[in-house]
Design an enzyme around this catalytic site. Structure first.
Site, PDB file in Angstrom:
ATOM      1  N   CYS A   1       5.504  -6.049   0.932  1.00 42.08           N
ATOM      2  CA  CYS A   1       5.842  -4.617   0.881  1.00 42.08           C
ATOM      3  C   CYS A   1       5.339  -3.914   2.151  1.00 42.08           C
ATOM      4  CB  CYS A   1       5.295  -4.014  -0.406  1.00 42.08           C
ATOM      5  SG  CYS A   1       5.953  -2.384  -0.763  1.00 42.08           S
ATOM      6  N   TYR A   2       4.325  -3.056   2.041  1.00 43.22           N
ATOM      7  CA  TYR A   2       3.766  -2.414   3.247  1.00 43.22           C
ATOM      8  C   TYR A   2       3.353  -3.477   4.262  1.00 43.22           C
ATOM      9  CZ  TYR A   2       0.718   0.567   6.104  1.00 43.22           C
ATOM     10  OH  TYR A   2       0.124   1.238   7.141  1.00 43.22           O
TER      11      TYR A   2
ATOM     12  N   GLU B   1       3.582 -10.916  -6.869  1.00 42.82           N
ATOM     13  CA  GLU B   1       2.369 -11.008  -7.688  1.00 42.82           C
ATOM     14  C   GLU B   1       2.528 -10.398  -9.078  1.00 42.82           C
ATOM     15  OE1 GLU B   1       2.934  -9.044  -5.180  1.00 42.82           O
ATOM     16  OE2 GLU B   1       1.913  -7.109  -5.326  1.00 42.82           O
TER      17      GLU B   1
ATOM     18  N   SER C   1     -24.057  -3.246 -22.300  1.00 45.42           N
ATOM     19  CA  SER C   1     -23.216  -2.258 -22.981  1.00 45.42           C
ATOM     20  C   SER C   1     -22.552  -2.866 -24.211  1.00 45.42           C
ATOM     21  CB  SER C   1     -22.123  -1.799 -22.020  1.00 45.42           C
ATOM     22  OG  SER C   1     -21.270  -2.901 -21.729  1.00 45.42           O
ATOM     23  N   GLY C   2     -22.644  -4.188 -24.356  1.00 40.54           N
ATOM     24  CA  GLY C   2     -21.891  -4.845 -25.432  1.00 40.54           C
ATOM     25  C   GLY C   2     -20.527  -5.286 -24.938  1.00 40.54           C
ATOM     26  N   GLY C   3     -20.168  -4.901 -23.704  1.00 43.79           N
ATOM     27  CA  GLY C   3     -18.878  -5.301 -23.136  1.00 43.79           C
ATOM     28  C   GLY C   3     -18.936  -6.732 -22.593  1.00 43.79           C
ATOM     29  N   VAL C   4     -17.778  -7.211 -22.152  1.00 48.86           N
ATOM     30  CA  VAL C   4     -17.644  -8.600 -21.722  1.00 48.86           C
ATOM     31  C   VAL C   4     -18.548  -8.917 -20.523  1.00 48.86           C
ATOM     32  CG1 VAL C   4     -16.008 -10.328 -20.868  1.00 48.86           C
ATOM     33  CG2 VAL C   4     -15.238  -8.578 -22.458  1.00 48.86           C
ATOM     34  N   ASP C   5     -18.513  -8.063 -19.490  1.00 49.25           N
ATOM     35  CA  ASP C   5     -19.178  -8.422 -18.232  1.00 49.25           C
ATOM     36  C   ASP C   5     -20.690  -8.517 -18.381  1.00 49.25           C
ATOM     37  OD1 ASP C   5     -16.600  -8.142 -17.344  1.00 49.25           O
ATOM     38  OD2 ASP C   5     -16.925  -6.157 -16.487  1.00 49.25           O
ATOM     39  N   SER C   6     -21.299  -7.496 -18.989  1.00 42.96           N
ATOM     40  CA  SER C   6     -22.763  -7.546 -19.070  1.00 42.96           C
ATOM     41  C   SER C   6     -23.219  -8.649 -20.018  1.00 42.96           C
ATOM     42  CB  SER C   6     -23.350  -6.181 -19.453  1.00 42.96           C
ATOM     43  OG  SER C   6     -22.857  -5.735 -20.687  1.00 42.96           O
ATOM     44  N   THR C   7     -22.420  -8.955 -21.032  1.00 42.24           N
ATOM     45  CA  THR C   7     -22.790 -10.025 -21.962  1.00 42.24           C
ATOM     46  C   THR C   7     -22.759 -11.384 -21.264  1.00 42.24           C
ATOM     47  OG1 THR C   7     -21.835  -8.739 -23.755  1.00 42.24           O
ATOM     48  CG2 THR C   7     -22.270 -11.054 -24.210  1.00 42.24           C
TER      49      THR C   7
ATOM     50  N   GLY D   1       0.840  -1.196   0.000  1.00 48.10           N
ATOM     51  CA  GLY D   1       0.000   0.000   0.000  1.00 48.10           C
ATOM     52  C   GLY D   1       0.868   1.236   0.000  1.00 48.10           C
TER      53      GLY D   1
ATOM     54  N   HIS E   1       7.518  -7.658  -4.820  1.00 52.73           N
ATOM     55  CA  HIS E   1       6.143  -8.032  -5.176  1.00 52.73           C
ATOM     56  C   HIS E   1       6.118  -9.346  -5.961  1.00 52.73           C
ATOM     57  CE1 HIS E   1       4.083  -4.324  -3.925  1.00 52.73           C
ATOM     58  NE2 HIS E   1       5.283  -3.783  -4.098  1.00 52.73           N
TER      59      HIS E   1
ATOM     60  N   LYS F   1     -11.969 -10.205 -14.070  1.00 58.45           N
ATOM     61  CA  LYS F   1     -12.174 -10.090 -15.517  1.00 58.45           C
ATOM     62  C   LYS F   1     -11.687 -11.328 -16.291  1.00 58.45           C
ATOM     63  CE  LYS F   1     -13.292  -6.792 -18.538  1.00 58.45           C
ATOM     64  NZ  LYS F   1     -14.399  -5.868 -18.246  1.00 58.45           N
TER      65      LYS F   1
END
Ligand code: XMP
Length: 598
Positions: A94-95, A183, A235-241, A67, A181, A385
């Protein structure tokens, strides 16, 4: 977690219990940590740092994220010190390492110099998370504060040339700290380090594969809908589809309705693509609402980016409200479906801006009412995602829908730059000052400044940052990569968003996306905005800016160098486009510029 009534009300029955909890101390990497743990097949969730130790007793391991704060600052995030004495392994990154050192009797102080980017890790004791890792290792660092004394019971496991405690551990209590890090992709042994912690130290078992969650998600949807119907704005985006398709499968096409608002600001072929794809999914109650004339009229004469955004946001809200009311979708036999994904459900400092830019989509009064009364289904609220994409592939949603780059809500409106007046390009500092301003971000504030054009593509990509640091009137540097007229002879023209300019932008954008996809370049980057500038000559009054960027989350981004052959090909096509004078290549990272120009 969401309020009762949403999908998550049923998590006790249908969701997995996380084996790993990531405590979010405000770093942009906290979600990256949870994602990486899940990629290793272990279900992880993110929680607030102040989560009481008692609530974490049942987990197999705890990771404290990095952080931006300093452990000695007042009100800096902290964790319940009882975490360290309940026999659950803890990894501080890290933090997170600083907190562990600070709370357990070690010492942290501001370093003489920061350490940002690649560093070489010298493994002193290949134990704990560093088991099986030896010699010099390339790792990613981002810190100024440094652990200078480890707490009693700990030993130093690794160092770098500027960091005396790059890893520390107390094997008996299973407490470990890493300054680097693990990750991020740049840390060579990152996967191994995390896997050591998960499997050797915490004894985790593989329990996570998003594709296998599909039957459970469908059951969650049925329970949350409880006999009611679901309505979506897509919206035509990945998530809502993907969310819409999951509801279709769970409830059948009669109970799932959707609407897509065509603002007239979309890319070439977008509305048709949405129509075809939703038909392919088997949606029978899906409407496309054409509001393009309304949006175009309301944007007439507007130049300032913030005003554009405001107008688009307000119109969106008004149209959504009309659709909700006219379809009686706010009645009690309806619930609202949303494509909300996991990072959106977590309150964290790093996503404050993302929250802001999305407000106008999610806060329509009618929607707010549905949310407040718990009538909401968010089938993807547990997923990242990449996981949504995996689920989409399993559902056989066309790949072209799934692998799309992010696209902003206000769409081409923020890529079609406007200008109030005619002003010539001016020669300055071995280049040209372009008479258009764009949005940038320096420190925590937004800037609105001129763009500077270099007459050539530099070999040193540090140059743009140096120029911006040196000249406070600019926040962006572009290179001239192709032009019909020498840049010194160009001027800006008074211009706003018109159908003619939108059509021009759609054409050049489609050409760039097509060539970028054909060469495979689009798969190597985060996003490839194409911007129309009202700068050119009388017969060719606009220019095009190419803006390929790479990013993790859109909060910071790097300008990307594209292959020469692709650049040449793109330039050739764009210069043949009617009305286009010049092709510029945006070389600026974010910060100091933003990804979009607005
Ligand atoms: P900036 O331009 O701020 O953009 O660097 C960061 C990322 O956010 C996207 N973006 C938006 N997305 N609604 C969205 O859903 C918006 O209003 C919006 N504005 C910017 C942008 O495309 C980039 O990926």
């Amino acid at each position: 977690m969401k309020q009762a009534g949403g999908v998550s009300r049923y998590t006790e029955n249908l969701s997995l219990t996380p084996q790993i909890i990531v405590l979010d101390t405000g770093g942009q990497y906290c979600h990256l940590i949870a994602r990486k743990v899940r990629e290793l097949g272990v279900y992880a969730e993110v929680r607030a740092p102040e989560t009481p130790a008692a609530a974490l007793k049942a987990v197999r391991g705890i990771i404290i994220s990095g952080g931006p704060a300093s452990v000695y600052e007042e009100n800096s995030p902290s964790v319940d010190p009882a975490l360290f004495s309940m026999s659950v392994p803890v990894l501080g990154i890290c933090y997170g390492q600083h907190l562990m050192a600070h709370l357990l009797g070690g010492r942290v102080q501001k370093g003489d110099q920061g350490e940002y980017g690649l560093a070489y890790l010298d493994v002193i004791a290949p134990k704990g998370p560093l088991r099986g890792i030896s010699g010099k290792q390339r790792v990613w660092m981002s810190h100024r504060d440094t652990t200078v004394a480890v707490p009693p019971g700990f030993e130093v496991l690794a160092q770098t040339s500027t960091c005396p405690v790059a890893a520390m551990g107390d094997e008996r209590r299973k407490l470990f700290g890493l300054q680097f890090h693990p990750e991020v992709a740049h840390t060579q042994p990152g996967g191994r380090v995390l896997a050591n912690f998960l499997f050797d130290i915490c004894g985790c078992v593989e329990d996570w594969d998003p594709r296998q969650r599909i039957p459970a998600i469908e059951e969650q949807i049925r329970q949350a809908a409880a006999g009611r119907k679901v309505f979506f704005f897509v919206s035509g985006g990945v998530d809502s589809t993907v969310a819409f398709d999951l509801c279709l499968r769970a409830l059948g096409p009669e109970r799932v309705h959707g609407a897509y608002v065509d603002t007239g600001l979309m890319r070439e072929g977008e509305t048709e693509l949405v129509r075809t794809n939703f038909a392919k999914l088997g949606a029978r109650n899906f409407r496309i609402v054409d509001a393009s004339a309304e949006f175009l009229t309301s944007l007439a004469g507007v130049v300032e980016p913030e005003v554009k955004r405001q107008i688009i946001g307000e119109h969106f809200v008004a149209i959504q409200e009309q659709i909700l009311q006219s379809g009686h979708y706010t009645d009690s036999d309806w619930v609202l479906g949303q494509g909300t994904i996991y990072p959106d459900t977590i309150e964290s400092g790093g996503t404050a801006k993302a929250d802001k830019i999305k407000t106008h989509h999610n806060r329509v009064a009618g929607i707010q009412k549905l949310i407040e009364s718990g009538r909401i289904v968010e089938p993807l609220s547990q997923f990242y995602k990449d996981e949504v994409r995996e689920i989409g592939r399993q559902l056989e949603i066309p790949e072209e829908m799934l692998s799309r780059h992010p696209f902003p809500g206000p769409a081409l409106a923020i890529r079609c730059l406007c200008s109030r007046e005619e002003t010539p390009v001016r020669r300055a500092h071995d280049g040209y000052l372009l008479p258009v301003r764009s949005v940038g971000v320096q420190g925590d504030s937004r800037t609105y400044r001129a763009a500077f054009a270099l007459p050539y593509l530099p070999s040193d990509w540090q140059l743009p940052t140096e120029l911006i640091n040196r000249h406070s009137e600019i926040n962006r540097v572009v290179a001239v990569v192709a032009t019909h007229t020498p840049v010194g002879g160009l001027r800006s023209f008074a211009a706003t968003i018109t159908e003619e300019r939108l059509e021009r932008l759609r054409r050049v954008d489609a050409a760039v996306q097509r060539l970028s996809q054909a060469s495979g370049f689009d798969r190597t980057i985060w996003q490839f905005p194409v911007i129309l500038l009202p700068v050119g000559t009388l017969d060719r009054p606009d220019s095009v800016v190419l803006r390929p960027v790479d990013s993790v989350d859109g909060m910071t981004a790097e300008a990307v160098r594209m292959p020469d052959a692709l650049l040449e090909h793109i330039c050739r096509e764009l210069l043949e486009t009617e009305g286009v004078s010049t092709v510029f290549y945006d070389l600026t990272h974010k910060p100091p510029a933003t990804i979009e120009w607005e």
